[in-house]
Design a protein around this motif. Sequence first.
Motif, PDB file in Angstrom:
ATOM      1  N   LEU A  20      81.085  96.508  36.795  1.00 58.20           N
ATOM      2  CA  LEU A  20      80.779  95.553  37.858  1.00 58.20           C
ATOM      3  C   LEU A  20      81.762  94.401  38.022  1.00 58.20           C
ATOM      4  CD1 LEU A  20      76.896  95.210  37.651  1.00 58.20           C
ATOM      5  CD2 LEU A  20      78.252  96.552  39.232  1.00 58.20           C
ATOM      6  N   SER A  21      82.353  93.919  36.938  1.00 55.77           N
ATOM      7  CA  SER A  21      83.139  92.675  37.054  1.00 55.77           C
ATOM      8  C   SER A  21      84.320  92.761  38.016  1.00 55.77           C
ATOM      9  CB  SER A  21      83.582  92.166  35.685  1.00 55.77           C
ATOM     10  OG  SER A  21      84.513  93.024  35.091  1.00 55.77           O
ATOM     11  N   PRO A  22      84.931  93.916  38.238  1.00 56.73           N
ATOM     12  CA  PRO A  22      85.999  93.923  39.246  1.00 56.73           C
ATOM     13  C   PRO A  22      85.464  93.729  40.674  1.00 56.73           C
ATOM     14  CG  PRO A  22      86.208  95.809  37.771  1.00 56.73           C
ATOM     15  CD  PRO A  22      84.879  95.172  37.494  1.00 56.73           C
ATOM     16  N   LYS A  23      84.180  93.992  40.867  1.00 58.20           N
ATOM     17  CA  LYS A  23      83.615  93.963  42.216  1.00 58.20           C
ATOM     18  C   LYS A  23      82.715  92.756  42.484  1.00 58.20           C
ATOM     19  CE  LYS A  23      83.601  98.979  42.495  1.00 58.20           C
ATOM     20  NZ  LYS A  23      84.395  99.287  41.352  1.00 58.20           N
ATOM     21  N   ARG A  24      82.171  92.171  41.429  1.00 61.27           N
ATOM     22  CA  ARG A  24      81.257  91.049  41.608  1.00 61.27           C
ATOM     23  C   ARG A  24      81.132  90.235  40.336  1.00 61.27           C
ATOM     24  NH1 ARG A  24      75.139  93.159  41.856  1.00 61.27           N
ATOM     25  NH2 ARG A  24      74.816  90.956  41.697  1.00 61.27           N
ATOM     26  N   ARG A  25      80.547  89.089  40.475  1.00 61.42           N
ATOM     27  CA  ARG A  25      80.326  88.180  39.352  1.00 61.42           C
ATOM     28  C   ARG A  25      79.227  88.755  38.458  1.00 61.42           C
ATOM     29  NH1 ARG A  25      77.046  83.233  39.604  1.00 61.42           N
ATOM     30  NH2 ARG A  25      77.582  82.042  37.768  1.00 61.42           N
TER      31      ARG A  25
END
Length: 162
Positions: A20-25
């Motif tokens: 998830l971290s590449p796409k959102r917090r």
Amino acid sequence: MRVSKKFPTAVHSLLYVAVLSPKRRVTSTLVAESTGSNAVTIRNIFLDLSRNGLLTASAGKNGGVHLAREPKDITLWDIYQAVETNNVEEIFKLHETDSDCPVGKNIYQLLYPHMLDAVTAMKDSMEQVTLGTLLEELNVLLKDFPAKDHEKKLEKPQEDAL
């Protein structure tokens, strides 16, 4: 040999961050929801992972958690050591013995080398599996499922605090 829930929860957390971290917090609240754990528990795991150079965290509106290393450079043994003990005497708890008993007074000396071998075998095996390996395996599993819930999580903005 018994391992607490911290290890699988830490692996789950790191996989979730990697996805998830590449796409959102990504926050402890979000990870807690995914793992079924309390956010405080996740923050404590995050602290252990951060102290061991596996995760970075920053506070604030644009904060969140991120992997501190590439997934291919994080082994299961790295994760295990960050959240669990690798001390043979802590992993295998021996009972109190009667010092007059010939078995009792020698049981530790008899068992310790074999317990150490077991921990060494576990370490050797866990060093062969990386977070990158698990991500590849996860992608294979996800390709057979309709892209609904897991993709919605990627798109949904997150405003929770760390």
